[in-house]
Design a protein around this motif. Structure first.
Motif, PDB file in Angstrom:
ATOM      1  N   GLU A 239       0.839  -1.189   0.000  1.00 18.59           N
ATOM      2  CA  GLU A 239       0.000   0.000   0.000  1.00 18.59           C
ATOM      3  C   GLU A 239       0.883   1.251   0.000  1.00 18.59           C
ATOM      4  N   PRO A 240       0.455   2.302  -0.671  1.00 16.09           N
ATOM      5  CA  PRO A 240       1.300   3.500  -0.778  1.00 16.09           C
ATOM      6  C   PRO A 240       1.299   4.312   0.506  1.00 16.09           C
ATOM      7  N   ILE A 241       2.416   4.966   0.735  1.00 17.42           N
ATOM      8  CA  ILE A 241       2.547   5.941   1.801  1.00 17.42           C
ATOM      9  C   ILE A 241       3.318   7.130   1.223  1.00 17.42           C
ATOM     10  N   ASP A 242       2.633   8.249   1.148  1.00 16.78           N
ATOM     11  CA  ASP A 242       3.174   9.459   0.531  1.00 16.78           C
ATOM     12  C   ASP A 242       3.619   9.195  -0.915  1.00 16.78           C
ATOM     13  N   GLY A 243       2.816   8.429  -1.641  1.00 18.35           N
ATOM     14  CA  GLY A 243       3.039   8.247  -3.064  1.00 18.35           C
ATOM     15  C   GLY A 243       3.827   7.020  -3.463  1.00 18.35           C
ATOM     16  N   LEU A 244       4.524   6.380  -2.532  1.00 15.98           N
ATOM     17  CA  LEU A 244       5.329   5.198  -2.846  1.00 15.98           C
ATOM     18  C   LEU A 244       4.927   4.047  -1.945  1.00 15.98           C
ATOM     19  N   PRO A 245       5.021   2.798  -2.433  1.00 18.43           N
ATOM     20  CA  PRO A 245       4.660   1.645  -1.597  1.00 18.43           C
ATOM     21  C   PRO A 245       5.529   1.560  -0.338  1.00 18.43           C
ATOM     22  N   ARG A 246       4.948   1.032   0.709  1.00 20.99           N
ATOM     23  CA  ARG A 246       5.688   0.874   1.966  1.00 20.99           C
ATOM     24  C   ARG A 246       6.924  -0.007   1.776  1.00 20.99           C
ATOM     25  N   VAL A 247       6.805  -1.029   0.933  1.00 20.47           N
ATOM     26  CA  VAL A 247       7.940  -1.930   0.763  1.00 20.47           C
ATOM     27  C   VAL A 247       9.134  -1.201   0.163  1.00 20.47           C
ATOM     28  N   ASP A 248       8.904  -0.221  -0.706  1.00 23.44           N
ATOM     29  CA  ASP A 248      10.012   0.546  -1.257  1.00 23.44           C
ATOM     30  C   ASP A 248      10.625   1.463  -0.210  1.00 23.44           C
ATOM     31  N   ARG A 249       9.792   2.011   0.652  1.00 23.59           N
ATOM     32  CA  ARG A 249      10.336   2.797   1.770  1.00 23.59           C
ATOM     33  C   ARG A 249      11.199   1.906   2.671  1.00 23.59           C
ATOM     34  N   ALA A 250      10.727   0.668   2.895  1.00 18.82           N
ATOM     35  CA  ALA A 250      11.491  -0.258   3.728  1.00 18.82           C
ATOM     36  C   ALA A 250      12.806  -0.653   3.058  1.00 18.82           C
ATOM     37  N   ILE A 251      12.786  -0.869   1.751  1.00 14.76           N
ATOM     38  CA  ILE A 251      14.004  -1.244   1.035  1.00 14.76           C
ATOM     39  C   ILE A 251      15.039  -0.130   1.121  1.00 14.76           C
ATOM     40  N   THR A 252      14.599   1.116   0.988  1.00 17.95           N
ATOM     41  CA  THR A 252      15.526   2.242   1.088  1.00 17.95           C
ATOM     42  C   THR A 252      16.186   2.281   2.461  1.00 17.95           C
ATOM     43  N   ALA A 253      15.389   2.115   3.509  1.00 11.92           N
ATOM     44  CA  ALA A 253      15.947   2.116   4.861  1.00 11.92           C
ATOM     45  C   ALA A 253      16.860   0.921   5.089  1.00 11.92           C
ATOM     46  N   ALA A 254      16.473  -0.249   4.566  1.00  6.87           N
ATOM     47  CA  ALA A 254      17.300  -1.448   4.740  1.00  6.87           C
ATOM     48  C   ALA A 254      18.650  -1.294   4.032  1.00  6.87           C
ATOM     49  N   LEU A 255      18.664  -0.701   2.850  1.00  8.36           N
ATOM     50  CA  LEU A 255      19.929  -0.518   2.133  1.00  8.36           C
ATOM     51  C   LEU A 255      20.836   0.464   2.862  1.00  8.36           C
ATOM     52  N   LEU A 256      20.245   1.497   3.463  1.00  3.98           N
ATOM     53  CA  LEU A 256      21.066   2.417   4.254  1.00  3.98           C
ATOM     54  C   LEU A 256      21.660   1.702   5.461  1.00  3.98           C
ATOM     55  N   GLY A 257      20.843   0.900   6.149  1.00  2.00           N
ATOM     56  CA  GLY A 257      21.368   0.133   7.278  1.00  2.00           C
ATOM     57  C   GLY A 257      22.399  -0.894   6.843  1.00  2.00           C
ATOM     58  N   ALA A 258      22.178  -1.532   5.674  1.00  2.00           N
ATOM     59  CA  ALA A 258      23.143  -2.519   5.181  1.00  2.00           C
ATOM     60  C   ALA A 258      24.477  -1.864   4.854  1.00  2.00           C
ATOM     61  N   TYR A 259      24.434  -0.686   4.262  1.00  2.00           N
ATOM     62  CA  TYR A 259      25.687   0.002   3.944  1.00  2.00           C
ATOM     63  C   TYR A 259      26.452   0.359   5.218  1.00  2.00           C
ATOM     64  N   ALA A 260      25.730   0.845   6.231  1.00  2.00           N
ATOM     65  CA  ALA A 260      26.391   1.180   7.498  1.00  2.00           C
ATOM     66  C   ALA A 260      27.017  -0.056   8.130  1.00  2.00           C
ATOM     67  N   ALA A 261      26.309  -1.183   8.109  1.00  2.00           N
ATOM     68  CA  ALA A 261      26.842  -2.409   8.701  1.00  2.00           C
ATOM     69  C   ALA A 261      28.052  -2.918   7.923  1.00  2.00           C
ATOM     70  N   LEU A 262      27.986  -2.886   6.598  1.00  2.00           N
ATOM     71  CA  LEU A 262      29.132  -3.315   5.789  1.00  2.00           C
ATOM     72  C   LEU A 262      30.324  -2.399   6.009  1.00  2.00           C
ATOM     73  N   LYS A 263      30.062  -1.125   6.143  1.00  2.00           N
ATOM     74  CA  LYS A 263      31.141  -0.162   6.351  1.00  2.00           C
ATOM     75  C   LYS A 263      31.845  -0.390   7.681  1.00  2.00           C
ATOM     76  N   LEU A 264      31.117  -0.870   8.673  1.00  2.00           N
ATOM     77  CA  LEU A 264      31.686  -1.071   9.998  1.00  2.00           C
ATOM     78  C   LEU A 264      32.195  -2.484  10.209  1.00  2.00           C
ATOM     79  N   GLY A 265      32.280  -3.265   9.144  1.00  2.00           N
ATOM     80  CA  GLY A 265      32.904  -4.571   9.235  1.00  2.00           C
ATOM     81  C   GLY A 265      31.991  -5.713   9.588  1.00  2.00           C
ATOM     82  N   ASP A 266      30.692  -5.502   9.677  1.00  2.00           N
ATOM     83  CA  ASP A 266      29.768  -6.578   9.991  1.00  2.00           C
ATOM     84  C   ASP A 266      29.328  -7.293   8.719  1.00  2.00           C
ATOM     85  N   ARG A 267      28.724  -8.449   8.896  1.00  2.00           N
ATOM     86  CA  ARG A 267      28.219  -9.244   7.780  1.00  2.00           C
ATOM     87  C   ARG A 267      26.720  -8.995   7.637  1.00  2.00           C
ATOM     88  N   VAL A 268      26.254  -8.936   6.407  1.00  2.00           N
ATOM     89  CA  VAL A 268      24.874  -8.532   6.120  1.00  2.00           C
ATOM     90  C   VAL A 268      24.221  -9.578   5.238  1.00  2.00           C
TER      91      VAL A 268
END
Length: 430
Positions: A239-268
């Motif tokens: 379902e959309p939230i502010d014009g975009l599906p919630r899953v796309d909002r979640a993917i954007t946040a997950a990729l930001l968190g994944a980049y931070a974890a990879l940058k700090l040496g963790d496994r993702v």
């Protein structure tokens, strides 16, 4: 293709009252009213002959665009500009036009930009380029359609990774180089002489007795932890939230968190599910693996099925061989689905740290807080307040069971997730 303009139609229609007036006041000249229609048609024909030739148009646009980012389609007129030229671009359903979706060139202009907003991931096409212009009298439109058939790939949005990831990590007191984080962490770094202000629990009494002076252990934040981003792609998350599906909002946040974890040496690792598991990547490390995460996230398709938390989280738990931080992006609307979700989440707590990420529903909050003016407004406010109360009850039950819950607006959930992840690392909860 030639079509009449509004001016031509109005001029043609104006002949009817004129002919009626002539027939009433000068009935012997009634046939004079018949001259009006051929005269307007002759003027339109002359306008069509004097209209400029079809302009040569060149279209350019990027082949890859991120969802939510504006897509600018540039159209250039080769040669002499045509006054009053109107341009429109036909696209598929995944590209929504902004404003009217067409542009009119002013006199002397030969360049135009038409903006579109990608609203779904995948591949869409720019199908045709429409152009039309009038003659010197403005009586006819000359219209032309050029088939373009150019593909545009719509990928997950990683703009927050490029713009804010380094700002979020700047204050983390850790990085790819093993830097010391005094007084925190669980991995031993070195021994140093104890000084006033250091915590007493860091004193190493055995080495202090051997060297006859107080020595303290310097630890660092543990690296090589395992972070799993589990994204619900079920019906509610589409379902959309502010014009975009919630899953796309979640993917954007997950990729930001994944980049931070990879940058700090963790496994993702990335895990996507709806009625059954859809994608499951192995654990990767290093920032070079981020494009793989982005590609896998882009393959997570939209779904109309109900989410099966029991199957999905049981499958995820069976694939994990070590303690992990499991970040689950989901949304719940009915009590039955929430009950199944809570039971499945509690089963993960035995060997893992679980964090639920929920997008705040601004629409429900606005409906519940709006001042009612009619009976319908009262009904909407009561229903919205009831749904918000059920959400809070589910969140309270999750926290009571030991599950961490993060709720934030869609434009703030990514940075909030990174801050929560860094807090887990500082508290040695991973």
């Amino acid at each position: 293709m030639i079509r009449p303009t509004i001016r031509c139609v109005l001029a043609m229609a104006a002949g009817a009252p004129l002919a009626l007036l002539v027939a009433v006041f000068v009935p012997q000249l009634w046939f004079a009213g018949l001259v009006w229609v051929p005269m307007v048609l002759a003027l339109a024909a002359i306008d069509a002959l004097l209209a400029p030739r079809a302009p040569v148009l060149k279209l350019s646009c990027p082949g890859v665009i991120e969802i939510g980012a504006p897509l600018l389609v540039e159209v250039t007129v080769a040669g002499k500009p045509v006054a009053g030229l109107e341009i429109a671009v036909a696209t598929g359903a995944k590209l929504a036009p902004r404003a009217e979706g067409r542009v009119r060139l002013a006199r002397g202009e030969n360049h135009a930009e038409i903006a579109f907003l990608p609203v779904r991931r995948g591949t869409d096409r720019i199908e045709a380029l429409w152009s039309r212009w009038t003659g010197p009298f403005g009586m006819i439109w000359r219209q032309r359609v050029e088939q373009v058939d150019r593909s545009v790939m719509i990928t997950p949005d990683i703009r927050p990774v490029r713009s804010s990831a380094h700002l979020l990590l700047r204050d983390a007191q850790m990085g790819e180089m093993a830097r010391v984080d005094r007084g925190e962490g669980s991995e031993f770094e070195a021994l140093a002489e104890w000084r006033s202000g250091m915590e007493r629990r860091t004193i190493d009494w055995n080495h202090s007795a051997r060297h006859l002076k107080l020595l303290a252990r310097e630890n660092r934040i543990e690296r090589n932890n395992q972070i799993v981003f589990a994204i619900d792609a079920g019906r509610v998350m589409c379902e959309p939230i502010d014009g975009l599906p919630r899953v796309d909002r979640a993917i954007t946040a997950a990729l930001l968190g994944a980049y931070a974890a990879l940058k700090l040496g963790d496994r993702v690792a990335l895990f996507g599910f709806d009625s059954q598991p859809r994608i499951a990547s192995g654990a990767v490390s290093g920032t070079r693996a981020f494009p793989l995460m982005q590609r896998l996230a882009g393959e997570l398709d939209y779904s109309t099925a109900e989410t099966n938390y029991t199957l999905a989280l049981a499958t995820l738990a069976g694939d994990l061989t070590r303690r992990s931080l499991i970040v689950i992006f989901t949304e719940f609307t009915d009590p039955t689905g929430a009950e199944l979700m809570i039971r499945a989440a509690v089963n993960l707590l035995g060997g893992h740290l679980v964090l639920f990420v929920i997008l705040a529903d601004d629409e429900l909050e606005d409906l519940a807080a709006a001042e009612p003016a009619t009976i319908d407004d009262v009904s909407r406010a009561v229903i919205a307040a009831s749904m918000l109360r059920e959400r809070r009850i589910v969140q309270a039950r999750l926290r009571h069971a030991g599950v961490h819950v993060l709720e934030a607006r869609h434009d703030q959930v990514g940075p909030a997730l990174v801050r929560q992840y860094l807090d887990f690392k500082r508290r040695n909860l991973l």
